[in-house]
Structures are given as structure tokens and as C-alpha cells.
Design an enzyme around this catalytic site. Structure first.
Site, PDB file in Angstrom:
ATOM      1  N   ASP A 144      20.300 -39.249  80.662  1.00 23.23           N
ATOM      2  CA  ASP A 144      20.319 -37.800  80.883  1.00 23.23           C
ATOM      3  C   ASP A 144      18.890 -37.277  80.761  1.00 23.23           C
ATOM      4  O   ASP A 144      18.238 -37.447  79.726  1.00 23.23           O
ATOM      5  CB  ASP A 144      21.244 -37.145  79.852  1.00 23.23           C
ATOM      6  CG  ASP A 144      21.575 -35.694  80.180  1.00 23.23           C
ATOM      7  OD1 ASP A 144      20.791 -35.042  80.895  1.00 23.23           O
ATOM      8  OD2 ASP A 144      22.616 -35.208  79.698  1.00 23.23           O
ATOM      9  N   ASP A 203      18.184 -30.485  85.157  1.00 22.20           N
ATOM     10  CA  ASP A 203      18.908 -31.270  84.155  1.00 22.20           C
ATOM     11  C   ASP A 203      19.930 -32.105  84.913  1.00 22.20           C
ATOM     12  O   ASP A 203      20.768 -31.544  85.630  1.00 22.20           O
ATOM     13  CB  ASP A 203      19.576 -30.271  83.182  1.00 22.20           C
ATOM     14  CG  ASP A 203      20.412 -30.924  82.094  1.00 22.20           C
ATOM     15  OD1 ASP A 203      20.459 -32.152  82.005  1.00 22.20           O
ATOM     16  OD2 ASP A 203      21.026 -30.154  81.315  1.00 22.20           O
ATOM     17  N   HIS A 215      26.409 -25.833  81.508  1.00 22.48           N
ATOM     18  CA  HIS A 215      25.763 -24.645  80.932  1.00 22.48           C
ATOM     19  C   HIS A 215      24.818 -24.006  81.942  1.00 22.48           C
ATOM     20  O   HIS A 215      24.358 -24.663  82.874  1.00 22.48           O
ATOM     21  CB  HIS A 215      24.968 -25.073  79.696  1.00 22.48           C
ATOM     22  CG  HIS A 215      24.106 -26.279  79.953  1.00 22.48           C
ATOM     23  ND1 HIS A 215      22.818 -26.183  80.411  1.00 22.48           N
ATOM     24  CD2 HIS A 215      24.378 -27.610  79.906  1.00 22.48           C
ATOM     25  CE1 HIS A 215      22.336 -27.409  80.595  1.00 22.48           C
ATOM     26  NE2 HIS A 215      23.262 -28.295  80.312  1.00 22.48           N
ATOM     27  N   HIS A 243      19.947 -24.511  77.334  1.00 17.38           N
ATOM     28  CA  HIS A 243      21.401 -24.353  77.181  1.00 17.38           C
ATOM     29  C   HIS A 243      21.770 -22.887  77.091  1.00 17.38           C
ATOM     30  O   HIS A 243      21.864 -22.330  76.010  1.00 17.38           O
ATOM     31  CB  HIS A 243      21.899 -25.103  75.940  1.00 17.38           C
ATOM     32  CG  HIS A 243      21.863 -26.583  76.123  1.00 17.38           C
ATOM     33  ND1 HIS A 243      20.861 -27.361  75.618  1.00 17.38           N
ATOM     34  CD2 HIS A 243      22.680 -27.419  76.796  1.00 17.38           C
ATOM     35  CE1 HIS A 243      21.074 -28.623  75.968  1.00 17.38           C
ATOM     36  NE2 HIS A 243      22.169 -28.689  76.682  1.00 17.38           N
ATOM     37  N   GLU A 276      28.317 -30.863  84.233  1.00 19.96           N
ATOM     38  CA  GLU A 276      28.262 -32.210  83.665  1.00 19.96           C
ATOM     39  C   GLU A 276      29.591 -32.704  83.118  1.00 19.96           C
ATOM     40  O   GLU A 276      29.828 -32.638  81.914  1.00 19.96           O
ATOM     41  CB  GLU A 276      27.159 -32.333  82.620  1.00 19.96           C
ATOM     42  CG  GLU A 276      27.119 -31.281  81.549  1.00 19.96           C
ATOM     43  CD  GLU A 276      25.934 -31.512  80.586  1.00 19.96           C
ATOM     44  OE1 GLU A 276      25.713 -32.663  80.187  1.00 19.96           O
ATOM     45  OE2 GLU A 276      25.249 -30.530  80.258  1.00 19.96           O
ATOM     46  N   GLU A 304      25.906 -35.606  86.121  1.00 18.38           N
ATOM     47  CA  GLU A 304      25.396 -34.230  86.013  1.00 18.38           C
ATOM     48  C   GLU A 304      24.384 -33.924  87.114  1.00 18.38           C
ATOM     49  O   GLU A 304      23.557 -34.766  87.467  1.00 18.38           O
ATOM     50  CB  GLU A 304      24.701 -34.028  84.654  1.00 18.38           C
ATOM     51  CG  GLU A 304      24.150 -32.614  84.452  1.00 18.38           C
ATOM     52  CD  GLU A 304      23.525 -32.397  83.074  1.00 18.38           C
ATOM     53  OE1 GLU A 304      23.086 -33.385  82.460  1.00 18.38           O
ATOM     54  OE2 GLU A 304      23.470 -31.229  82.644  1.00 18.38           O
TER      55      GLU A 304
HETATM   56 MN    MN Z   1      21.770 -33.249  80.824  1.00 17.90          MN
HETATM   57 MN    MN Z   2      23.054 -30.419  80.665  1.00 20.49          MN
END
Ligand code: MN
Ligand code: MN
Length: 293
Positions: free
Chosen positions: A84, A95, A154, A162, A187, A276
Site C-alpha cells: 500500500d 493512495d 476515505h 484520511h 479500498e 485500492e
Molecule cells: Mn492505501
Molecule cells: Mn487508503
């Protein structure tokens, strides 16, 4: 969205896509985990971005928030590896995550990918996050697995990894309507466990949350290091330098100055996969900033 801002989100996504695709090809049984994390974080900088958070490498039942310890000597085994990655350009964040399966559970990997694809397909203005949660849950159940209920996607904001809205991985009562210009990370996590993670005892990732008085000199020095280098973004214990780091971290945590991100894990013996992407809501549909180039 302002054209310059959009350009920065796209650049962060481009960098992330390249780093993710190169790094995931390095992951194999016997390879050093720290080496992969270092490769990710160094390559992000080489390409003109900065890590938005430490490279997360979580394995098997650990769903998220693991990253190598300082001087970590561990290597990959026959495991389900979640990679990640976060990249920011001037605070604008991408992200994204992939699962590299070294343990022979391809269907579980497919399940979280299918959940992500199902959500992306319907993203657009006026769509509720509740609809995304339902689409993710349905897709993952179609493979016979559970989506993890208490881990969510998020919103992303400038220097905010976040934010709102939360993007559920399950059907929920009431969601939030998406608007053009919203940037969200979707995600899904799929598991053969119960579908609910809990906090493990250890934490390797922290972030600054509140300015409060602190007396101990090593703790003050560490706080300066954090504020200068990472602002409010998450950082790894292994990124810190100086004396008495663990003592200082504890002082700052106790004073409420830092927040800790414990490892998040499923029930013992279970496995978790993750997929994600970062998505910008456009006037008609959406743009995925982190897709392969
Ligand atoms: Mn992530
Ligand atoms: Mn994330």
C-alpha cells in the site's frame, strides 16, 4: 477542480503507478521486506514526489499499517502480501494498493479486485457512498468471501491522508452523496475470516496531531524532527534518527502530541487481500489517478 491542482493529483498518481508496478515485481519469497519499502520510498523521491505515508507492507492476516521496523531483517515467505503506497505532490495525494499472492490463494486476490472494479464502475456525481459499499460487498460475497466491515476507504485532501467521506466496504444505512471534485480512495479488503479487524499490540506508524507542551529534551528534539519533515502526514519509526527514539515516542504519545496507527489484523489463521485506487469525481463519472500507465 482547479487545473493546477488536478495536474498535481495526476502527477502523484503517475508516480505511484510506476513505483507500484516496479515494486510489486520485486516481491518474492526470500526477498528483504525492508529493501522493498526502501525501494518504494526512494523511487517516489527520484520521480519528483514524496511519500504521503510510509510504504505499508502487511502480510497474511494483517490487513494494514505494517511497515518494516528499523534495521528489519525479515524476508517474504509464502504469504499474502499487501503493498500500500502513498505519494504526494505539493500535498496532493495518491493512495493505492495491490496484493501480491505468494501463498496460492488467487481467488481471494480476485475478490478484492472485483470489489474495487464494481465500485469504480458506478462512481460519479450524485452517487452515494452507500451504493459503493453495497457494490463492494456484493462483488466480494460473489467469490464466497467477506468484505472487512470496519476498514473503509476515505476522502483525500491537501496534506490530509484520511479525510471525509468515509467509503464503506459493506452495505450501510446512509451514505454521503459524491460531488464533482471529490477525491476518494476506494479500498476493499476481502477475507476468509470474520470480516472485522482489530488492533494488534504493535505500531510502527505515527503522526503529529496536536501541539502540547513537552519537557524532556530528547522528546522535544524528536518532535522538531517530525514537524519539519512530515507535517501532519504519517511517518515510520524507522525514518527517525537520534538518541532514545522509543522513549521519546512514548513521551509524545502519552502527552497526546502523536497518534499511533497499530497494525490491524483479522482473526488468527485467516488471510486478507486488498485492492485500492484513488479516484477523482468528475462532472460525468470519474478519473482513476493511479491506474497502470
Ligand atoms: Mn492505501
Ligand atoms: Mn487508503
Amino acid at each position: 477542480m482547479d487545473a493546477e491542482v488536478l495536474e498535481k493529483y495526476r502527477k502523484a498518481g503517475d508516480i505511484l503507478a510506476r513505483v507500484r508496478d516496479e515494486a510489486s515485481s520485486l516481491i518474492d519469497v526470500g526477498v528483504s521486506i525492508l529493501q522493498v519499502a526502501n525501494f518504494v520510498e526512494e523511487t517516489i523521491r527520484d520521480l519528483g514526489g514524496k511519500p504521503a505515508f510510509p510504504c505499508n507492507i502487511s502480510r497474511d492476516r494483517v490487513a494494514a499499517h505494517d511497515t518494516p521496523r528499523p534495521q528489519d531483517g525479515s524476508v517474504f515467505g509464502e504469504e499474502m502480501v499487501k503493498l500500500d503506497i502513498g505519494v504526494h505532490v505539493d500535498g496532493y495525494i495518491a493512495d493505492a494498493a495491490v496484493t501480491v499472492d505468494l501463498g496460492g490463494h488467487p481467488e481471494l486476490v480476485e475478490a478484492s479486485k472485483a470489489g474495487l472494479a464494481a465500485a469504480i464502475e458506478i462512481v460519479g456525481p450524485g452517487v452515494s457512498t452507500a451504493e459503493l459499499g453495497a457494490a463492494i460487498e456484493d462483488a466480494i460475497r460473489g467469490y464466497g468471501y467477506n468484505s472487512v466491515a470496519n476498514l473503509t476507504g476515505h476522502g483525500l485532501g491537501r496534506y490530509q491522508a484520511h479525510g471525509e467521506p468515509s467509503v464503506p466496504n459493506r452495505q450501510i444505512e446512509k451514505g454521503v452523496e459524491l460531488l464533482p471534485g471529490d477525491v476518494i480512495a476506494i479500498e476493499p479488503f476481502a477475507t476468509d475470516g470474520v470480516g472485522r479487524i482489530s488492533e494488534a499490540p504493535q505500531a510502527e506508524i505515527f503522526s503529529f496531531v496536536a501541539k502540547r507542551p513537552i519537557r524532556a529534551p530528547p522528546a522535544r528534539a524528536l518532535l522538531n524532527q517530525v514537524q519539519e519533515n512530515y507535517s501532519t502526514l504519517p511517518f515510520a519509526r524507522r525514518w527517525l534518527s537520534g538518541d532514545r527514539i522509543d522513549y521519546s515516542l512514548n513521551q509524545l504519545l502519552r502527552a497526546g502530541i502523536l497518534h499511533r496507527y497499530p497494525l490491524l489484523w483479522e482473526a488468527e489463521g485467516s488471510l486478507v487481500s486488498q485492492a485500492e485506487h484513488t479516484v477523482i469525481v468528475m462532472e460525468n463519472g470519474c478519473e482513476v489517478t493511479t491506474k497502470p500507465r
